[in-house]
Design a protein around this motif. Structure first.
Motif, PDB file in Angstrom:
ATOM      1  N   LEU A   1       0.889  -1.129  -0.109  1.00  9.80           N
ATOM      2  CA  LEU A   1       0.040  -0.039   0.072  1.00  9.80           C
ATOM      3  C   LEU A   1       0.916   1.302  -0.038  1.00  9.80           C
ATOM      4  CD1 LEU A   1      -2.757   1.290   0.292  1.00  9.80           C
ATOM      5  CD2 LEU A   1      -2.690   1.376   2.635  1.00  9.80           C
ATOM      6  N   LEU A   2       1.854   1.126   0.945  1.00  8.59           N
ATOM      7  CA  LEU A   2       2.705   2.311   0.888  1.00  8.59           C
ATOM      8  C   LEU A   2       3.597   2.492  -0.585  1.00  8.59           C
ATOM      9  CD1 LEU A   2       3.941   4.570   2.473  1.00  8.59           C
ATOM     10  CD2 LEU A   2       5.567   3.090   3.431  1.00  8.59           C
ATOM     11  N   THR A   3       4.019   1.366  -1.056  1.00 14.12           N
ATOM     12  CA  THR A   3       4.618   1.414  -2.452  1.00 14.12           C
ATOM     13  C   THR A   3       3.604   2.156  -3.483  1.00 14.12           C
ATOM     14  OG1 THR A   3       5.999  -0.541  -1.825  1.00 14.12           O
ATOM     15  CG2 THR A   3       5.587   0.145  -4.394  1.00 14.12           C
ATOM     16  N   LEU A   4       2.323   1.827  -3.448  1.00 12.57           N
ATOM     17  CA  LEU A   4       1.467   2.458  -4.435  1.00 12.57           C
ATOM     18  C   LEU A   4       1.226   3.860  -4.054  1.00 12.57           C
ATOM     19  CD1 LEU A   4      -0.652   1.811  -6.540  1.00 12.57           C
ATOM     20  CD2 LEU A   4      -2.493   1.215  -4.664  1.00 12.57           C
ATOM     21  N   LEU A   5       1.081   4.229  -2.783  1.00 11.72           N
ATOM     22  CA  LEU A   5       0.860   5.927  -2.598  1.00 11.72           C
ATOM     23  C   LEU A   5       2.337   6.424  -2.957  1.00 11.72           C
ATOM     24  CD1 LEU A   5      -0.143   5.849   1.102  1.00 11.72           C
ATOM     25  CD2 LEU A   5      -1.538   6.283  -0.793  1.00 11.72           C
ATOM     26  N   VAL A   6       3.292   5.859  -2.823  1.00 13.06           N
ATOM     27  CA  VAL A   6       4.723   6.559  -3.400  1.00 13.06           C
ATOM     28  C   VAL A   6       4.510   6.785  -4.851  1.00 13.06           C
ATOM     29  CG1 VAL A   6       7.067   6.516  -3.931  1.00 13.06           C
ATOM     30  CG2 VAL A   6       6.055   5.614  -1.686  1.00 13.06           C
ATOM     31  N   PHE A   7       4.078   5.543  -5.338  1.00 13.42           N
ATOM     32  CA  PHE A   7       3.890   5.341  -6.869  1.00 13.42           C
ATOM     33  C   PHE A   7       2.810   6.513  -7.491  1.00 13.42           C
ATOM     34  CE2 PHE A   7       1.278   4.149 -10.687  1.00 13.42           C
ATOM     35  CZ  PHE A   7       2.527   3.912 -11.783  1.00 13.42           C
ATOM     36  N   LEU A   8       1.617   6.792  -6.708  1.00 15.60           N
ATOM     37  CA  LEU A   8       0.834   7.809  -7.273  1.00 15.60           C
ATOM     38  C   LEU A   8       1.113   9.136  -6.973  1.00 15.60           C
ATOM     39  CD1 LEU A   8      -2.473   6.201  -5.910  1.00 15.60           C
ATOM     40  CD2 LEU A   8      -1.851   6.387  -8.205  1.00 15.60           C
ATOM     41  N   GLY A   9       2.132   9.482  -5.963  1.00 15.47           N
ATOM     42  CA  GLY A   9       2.859  10.775  -5.746  1.00 15.47           C
ATOM     43  C   GLY A   9       3.861  10.963  -7.045  1.00 15.47           C
ATOM     44  N   GLY A  10       4.474  10.139  -7.423  1.00 12.27           N
ATOM     45  CA  GLY A  10       5.420  10.345  -8.378  1.00 12.27           C
ATOM     46  C   GLY A  10       4.498  10.528  -9.768  1.00 12.27           C
ATOM     47  N   LEU A  11       3.378   9.585  -9.971  1.00 16.32           N
ATOM     48  CA  LEU A  11       2.628   9.975 -11.046  1.00 16.32           C
ATOM     49  C   LEU A  11       1.875  11.270 -11.002  1.00 16.32           C
ATOM     50  CD1 LEU A  11       1.261   8.611 -13.443  1.00 16.32           C
ATOM     51  CD2 LEU A  11      -0.703   7.975 -12.149  1.00 16.32           C
ATOM     52  N   SER A  12       1.359  11.892  -9.787  1.00 17.00           N
ATOM     53  CA  SER A  12       1.040  13.353  -9.724  1.00 17.00           C
ATOM     54  C   SER A  12       1.964  14.469 -10.020  1.00 17.00           C
ATOM     55  CB  SER A  12       0.495  13.689  -8.247  1.00 17.00           C
ATOM     56  OG  SER A  12      -0.275  12.597  -7.693  1.00 17.00           O
ATOM     57  N   ALA A  13       3.170  14.073  -9.665  1.00 21.85           N
ATOM     58  CA  ALA A  13       4.460  14.879 -10.108  1.00 21.85           C
ATOM     59  C   ALA A  13       4.699  14.786 -11.624  1.00 21.85           C
ATOM     60  CB  ALA A  13       5.754  14.399  -9.405  1.00 21.85           C
ATOM     61  N   VAL A  14       4.447  13.723 -12.329  1.00 20.27           N
ATOM     62  CA  VAL A  14       4.473  13.473 -13.829  1.00 20.27           C
ATOM     63  C   VAL A  14       3.387  14.307 -14.412  1.00 20.27           C
ATOM     64  CG1 VAL A  14       4.284  11.992 -15.674  1.00 20.27           C
ATOM     65  CG2 VAL A  14       6.017  11.347 -13.585  1.00 20.27           C
ATOM     66  N   ILE A  15       2.110  13.985 -14.044  1.00 22.14           N
ATOM     67  CA  ILE A  15       1.089  14.484 -14.797  1.00 22.14           C
ATOM     68  C   ILE A  15       1.046  16.180 -14.755  1.00 22.14           C
ATOM     69  CG2 ILE A  15      -1.575  14.613 -14.456  1.00 22.14           C
ATOM     70  CD1 ILE A  15      -1.624  11.844 -13.452  1.00 22.14           C
ATOM     71  N   SER A  16       1.357  16.733 -13.536  1.00 22.83           N
ATOM     72  CA  SER A  16       1.370  18.146 -13.537  1.00 22.83           C
ATOM     73  C   SER A  16       2.393  18.609 -14.489  1.00 22.83           C
ATOM     74  CB  SER A  16       1.779  18.796 -12.096  1.00 22.83           C
ATOM     75  OG  SER A  16       0.507  18.123 -11.211  1.00 22.83           O
ATOM     76  N   MET A  17       3.495  18.093 -14.462  1.00 21.46           N
ATOM     77  CA  MET A  17       4.639  18.771 -15.526  1.00 21.46           C
ATOM     78  C   MET A  17       4.118  18.489 -16.996  1.00 21.46           C
ATOM     79  SD  MET A  17       7.344  17.699 -17.516  1.00 21.46           S
ATOM     80  CE  MET A  17       8.313  18.875 -18.170  1.00 21.46           C
ATOM     81  N   VAL A  18       3.887  17.342 -17.363  1.00 23.85           N
ATOM     82  CA  VAL A  18       3.462  17.102 -18.734  1.00 23.85           C
ATOM     83  C   VAL A  18       2.351  18.009 -19.167  1.00 23.85           C
ATOM     84  CG1 VAL A  18       2.596  15.305 -20.201  1.00 23.85           C
ATOM     85  CG2 VAL A  18       4.372  14.761 -18.536  1.00 23.85           C
ATOM     86  N   VAL A  19       1.106  17.954 -18.365  1.00 21.57           N
ATOM     87  CA  VAL A  19       0.281  18.936 -18.826  1.00 21.57           C
ATOM     88  C   VAL A  19       0.292  20.263 -18.885  1.00 21.57           C
ATOM     89  CG1 VAL A  19      -2.157  19.510 -18.128  1.00 21.57           C
ATOM     90  CG2 VAL A  19      -1.577  17.199 -17.862  1.00 21.57           C
ATOM     91  N   ILE A  20       1.048  20.858 -18.035  1.00 21.11           N
ATOM     92  CA  ILE A  20       1.255  22.049 -17.872  1.00 21.11           C
ATOM     93  C   ILE A  20       2.157  22.607 -19.433  1.00 21.11           C
ATOM     94  CG2 ILE A  20       2.272  24.228 -16.983  1.00 21.11           C
ATOM     95  CD1 ILE A  20      -0.419  23.540 -15.858  1.00 21.11           C
ATOM     96  N   SER A  21       3.320  21.368 -19.362  1.00 19.10           N
ATOM     97  CA  SER A  21       4.426  21.671 -20.194  1.00 19.10           C
ATOM     98  C   SER A  21       3.703  21.784 -21.868  1.00 19.10           C
ATOM     99  CB  SER A  21       5.604  20.953 -19.971  1.00 19.10           C
ATOM    100  OG  SER A  21       6.265  21.043 -18.988  1.00 19.10           O
ATOM    101  N   THR A  22       3.103  20.698 -21.878  1.00 19.82           N
ATOM    102  CA  THR A  22       2.245  20.529 -23.308  1.00 19.82           C
ATOM    103  C   THR A  22       1.443  21.651 -23.480  1.00 19.82           C
ATOM    104  OG1 THR A  22       0.861  19.027 -22.329  1.00 19.82           O
ATOM    105  CG2 THR A  22       2.567  18.072 -23.335  1.00 19.82           C
ATOM    106  N   LEU A  23       0.545  22.118 -22.510  1.00 21.47           N
ATOM    107  CA  LEU A  23      -0.350  23.239 -22.837  1.00 21.47           C
ATOM    108  C   LEU A  23       0.394  24.580 -23.238  1.00 21.47           C
ATOM    109  CD1 LEU A  23      -2.879  24.995 -22.525  1.00 21.47           C
ATOM    110  CD2 LEU A  23      -2.312  25.062 -19.914  1.00 21.47           C
ATOM    111  N   ALA A  24       1.615  24.684 -22.537  1.00 21.49           N
ATOM    112  CA  ALA A  24       2.502  25.923 -22.827  1.00 21.49           C
ATOM    113  C   ALA A  24       3.109  25.784 -24.203  1.00 21.49           C
ATOM    114  CB  ALA A  24       3.476  26.269 -21.853  1.00 21.49           C
TER     115      ALA A  24
END
Length: 894
Positions: free
Chosen positions: A326-349
């Motif tokens: 479960l903790l591994t999954l939370l860390v994965f989702l945290g990393g995924l959140s970091a990825v999504i934010s960067m990719v979405v804003i960068s591609t938008l710009a």
């Protein structure tokens, strides 16, 4: 965990983000969406997968060096209130929608410069997006413990589908409006939400490693300190290392301003300038908290795994090794959140840049001019959506072919160094009006070529040839041309080495070319607007210097093509109303041209807007001297208008003050007359009594002795009253003019109060009023005893005067409060009307109430008391008691 289960969780998480973005767009005006906390948290898009995973890898291998990427932004944050506020104001005023538009507009709407900046941003950001995809791919493999999904066929690669979903999300919420200068509230709300998630999950894994797997920070420190290279992990070991630190911080300083995603969230998505006040401390605090556990996770991983294990993923591997799925999954989702934010804003710009600075100005303008407005709007949105998918696909291609060769940290630094080539033209251009478009273009190209030679080319050659011959020997085998040790400077790390040479030559070229080649009149016009933005912002549309012939109808036709009939009519109506122009105006001036260019800038970019408006007007060349003269006149006119407004406000204020002073003088004169009437009346009464009694005694020679004695006593009483009145008037005048000097002594206030009680006791006994005073406590302080005794006597006399006979009670109390001694006299007599409480210490208090039955006295006792207390730097006041009576209070410094 199986591939399908994890992929299903990712889909659910993305649907949650879609829902948050949908609600935020729907309730865009809500304070829950538009507030300084959402804005500040959105800036944490800076913390991408590089921060989430790459920092741990650097900390494990190089120690505290990872901090340099965050110290630059921390140093930059305090400057935001000045520097970033200027950038935001210019962007809002000019309706700028991208970093490329901002830089190209500064240099006269240069189309080529806008395209060049877009290409630099594309080349610099694509590796960064690929870094995010690499992180998703690697962590997906770690969590599922299965490499079967990695295939030569991209359609069997889960990362490809995640990339497509991100592209759909960005395309859906990033292209709702053709005007890219509009705020993307849905996306910003999701970024803020993900910023909270990734921080919380990272803190959880940090606490888990530090306090669960190990016995706290001291335990980890003690164990890691036994390693051979420990000193190099926790300190800057040499001067060369210090230089590396300095240039790395400079690199991250530039990045926080120039990364397309950072410019998007900090500048373009800013709703209110005041949000910066929160961001300048909240964002650095976020970075500090995020990085607190990085070193401990890195050291914990180093103590738990062999050197062969990729240190970048210790945050995932540690809980997985200990069976905490479960903790591994939370860390994965945290990393995924970091990825999504960067990719979405960068591609938008980037998609907006590609649309406004590459596709539209270099191929679609003619088509747009011929199309209907509705079709143009659809085309613009379609171009941006296609651009988003192409950017994602290109980034995926880079990841698929190259990213295996490099770490997250290395890929991130390549992007930083490329983007940093915009720094000289961006920062110097904000403060130096001589900077020209040729200089900006030349500097950027030179800087990029140096970066390519020293950083990009070695990487590509090693990836394709598996040989380090070029890196080790240099071009043509020349030692001084080694890409990582150019001209013999070999103590920098490769990214810092590339940054040092590229930014140095870039800046030198920019300065030299700017001095040799002056920009044209349009460049200088915008240069003045950017450099002296405080003055020219007030001029708004009139700031553009233009000379030629233009017609409103032609400009209107162009606007309709992109804005539609309704928006164009509304915009022109606002313009004509604002400048008080007739609705049927035929000839357009510089203000309308500038206004029209700004209207189009959000939809098609500044350079395309300039080209379109230029196509329907006849512009005449203006010399630089004329430009500067017109701008100076405009600025002077603006300054004069500002001064006139200030003077007008000052005169209005002075007129108001004079009116108030005149009213006060009239009131004072009226009060003076009333006071003189009162004094005359008070003096006349005892004099009349004395005269009458004296005449009776003289006229009646046979008056009985008892009666004569009574008349003589009346004469004596009236004389005493007359003497007291004259004394009070003189005393009050002396205190008011401050001609009376205090005889200060260090005394016990208790003794003074007892003296006052003793002197007043006869009056109290005569009226059967009881006096109470707790004389157990001593309070020594400096005061004029005679004067304070006079105050106490006045207050006690006043209290006894208003008490009922027999039932009357007067209490005296002393206490210390905040450096003052407070003395209160409380009676149980009549209350004072609330509206009169603030006037009872006024010498005119009784004279304002001549029609009421007033108590005996001159009305000067309390006024004199107030003057005495004020001379002691104290304060005196009155308050009504809850049931009945009044409390008179004074305080003096203790």
């Amino acid at each position: 965990m199986s591939n399908y289960s994890l992929f299903f969780i990712i889909i659910l998480y993305l649907f949650l983000l879609f829902y948050i973005a949908f609600i935020a767009e729907k309730k865009g005006k809500s304070k829950w969406v538009n507030n300084s906390y959402i804005y500040s948290l959105s800036l944490a898009v800076y913390c991408s997968a590089w921060t989430y995973y790459g920092s741990v890898g650097i900390a494990a291998n190089s120690g505290i060096t990872f901090l340099t990427i965050y110290l630059g932004p921390v140093i930059a944050a305090p400057l935001w209130i000045l520097l970033l506020r200027k950038i935001i104001r210019i962007s809002k005023q000019q309706k700028i929608s991208t970093l490329a538009d901002f830089i190209s507009l500064r240099y006269g709407n240069s189309r080529f410069l806008g395209a060049l900046v877009t290409l630099i941003c594309l080349i610099g950001t694509l590796p960064y997006i690929s870094l995010q995809l690499k992180a998703v791919s690697d962590t997906f493999e770690i969590v599922t413990d299965d490499t079967s999904y990695v295939s030569t066929n991209i359609f069997e690669d889960s990362t490809f589908y995640i990339a497509v979903l991100l592209a759909i999300f960005a395309a859906l919420f990033g292209t709702l409006n053709t005007d890219a200068s509009n705020k993307h509230r849905g996306i910003i709300a999701t970024v803020a939400f993900e910023s909270v998630l990734k921080l919380v999950f990272f803190l959880i894994i940090g606490g888990y490693v530090t306090f669960y797997l190990f016995d706290g920070t001291q335990d980890i420190y003690n164990q890691i300190s036994e390693r051979v290279n420990f000193k190099g992990l926790v300190s800057i070991t040499s001067l060369e290392a210090g230089f590396n630190w300095f240039f790395m911080m400079m690199l991250s300083f530039f990045a926080i301003f120039l990364l397309p995603r950072q410019f998007q969230v900090t500048v373009l998505e800013n709703n209110r300038e005041k949000h910066l006040k929160k961001a300048i401390w909240l964002f650095p605090l976020y970075l500090l908290i995020f990085n607190f556990f990085v070193i401990f996770i890195a050291w914990g991983g180093s103590l738990s795994f062999d050197k062969e294990i990729n240190a970048e993923y210790f945050a995932l591997l540690l809980p997985l090794k200990n069976g905490h799925i479960l903790l591994t999954l939370l860390v994965f989702l945290g990393g995924l959140s970091a990825v999504i934010s960067m990719v979405v804003i960068s591609t938008l710009a980037l998609s907006t840049m590609v649309s406004n600075n590459l596709v539209i100005p270099y191929g679609f303008l003619d088509k747009f001019i011929r199309n209907r407005p509705e079709r143009n709007s659809t085309y613009i949105k379609s171009i941006r959506r296609v651009a988003i998918f192409l950017i994602i696909i290109l980034a995926y291609g880079f990841y698929y072919n190259f990213s295996v060769e490099l770490s997250l940290f290395s890929i991130g630094l390549i992007s930083f160094v490329i983007i940093a080539q915009l720094a000289p033209s961006f920062f110097i251009g904000l403060f130096w009006n001589r900077g020209s478009a040729k200089a900006a273009i030349f500097g950027i190209i030179v800087g990029f070529l140096i970066t390519s030679y020293t950083l990009i080319l070695p990487f590509i050659l090693e990836a394709f040839t598996n040989s380090k011959n070029f890196t080790n020997n240099g071009l043509f085998g020349l030692e001084f041309l080694k890409p990582n040790a150019l001209f013999g400077i070999d103590f920098f790390t490769p990214p810092v080495h590339a940054f040092f040479w590229s930014i140095s030559l870039n800046t030198i070229c920019y300065l030299i070319v700017s001095l040799i080649y002056k920009g044209n009149y349009r460049e200088r016009n915008y240069a003045e607007m950017f450099v002296d933005s405080e003055n020219y912002t007030k001029l708004q549309d009139g700031v553009l210097v233009w000379k030629g012939e233009a017609y409103v109808a032609d400009i209107r036709n162009i606007l309709v093509k992109f804005l539609g009939e309704k928006r164009t009519a509304r915009a022109l109506s606002i313009f004509f109303t604002k400048y008080k122009l007739p609705k049927d105006t035929q000839l357009a001036d510089a203000r309308l041209i500038n206004f029209s260019e700004k209207l189009l800038t959000g939809s098609i970019g500044s350079s395309s807007a300039k080209i379109l408006i230029a196509s329907v007007i006849k512009e005449e060349e203006i010399s630089l001297v004329e430009v500067l003269k017109i701008l100076e006149e405009s600025k002077e006119a603006n300054t004069i208008n500002k001064l006139l407004t200030e003077k007008s406000n000052e005169l209005s204020s002075l007129a108001s003050q004079l009116k108030e002073a005149n009213e006060n003088l009239i009131a004072q004169d009226h009060q003076k007359n009333e006071f003189l009437d009162t004094v005359a009346h008070e003096l006349k009464t005892p004099i009349t009594g004395i005269r009458a009694a004296t005449e009776l005694i003289i006229d009646d020679k046979k008056m009985p002795v008892k009666m004569r004695t009574q008349f003589l006593q009346n004469i004596l009483q009236d004389s005493d009253r007359l003497s007291r009145l004259i004394f009070n008037i003189l005393d009050f005048e002396k205190l008011s003019s401050e001609r009376d000097y205090l005889q200060l002594e260090y005394l016990n206030i208790k003794d003074t109060i007892l003296k006052a009680l003793n002197s007043i006791s006869q009056i109290a006994n005569k009226k059967n009023v009881q006096l109470f005073f707790d004389d157990k406590e001593d309070f020594y302080l400096t005061y004029d005893e005679d004067r304070i005794l006079q105050v106490l006597t006045n207050l006690l006399s006043n209290a006894i005067k208003f008490c009922m006979p027999i039932e009357g009670k007067v209490d005296i109390n002393c206490r210390l409060i905040a450096g003052f001694l407070e003395v209160s006299v409380t009676d149980n007599g009549k209350k004072i009307p609330e509206e009169d409480l603030e006037f009872i210490f006024d010498k005119f208090y009784q004279s304002k109430n001549q029609n009421t039955i007033k108590p005996q006295g001159s009305g000067l006792g309390l006024a004199i008391s107030k003057k005495i207390i004020e001379r002691h730097k104290g304060k005196i006041w009155a308050i009504n008691n809850k049931k009945n009576g009044v409390t008179l209070v004074f305080k003096i410094p203790y």
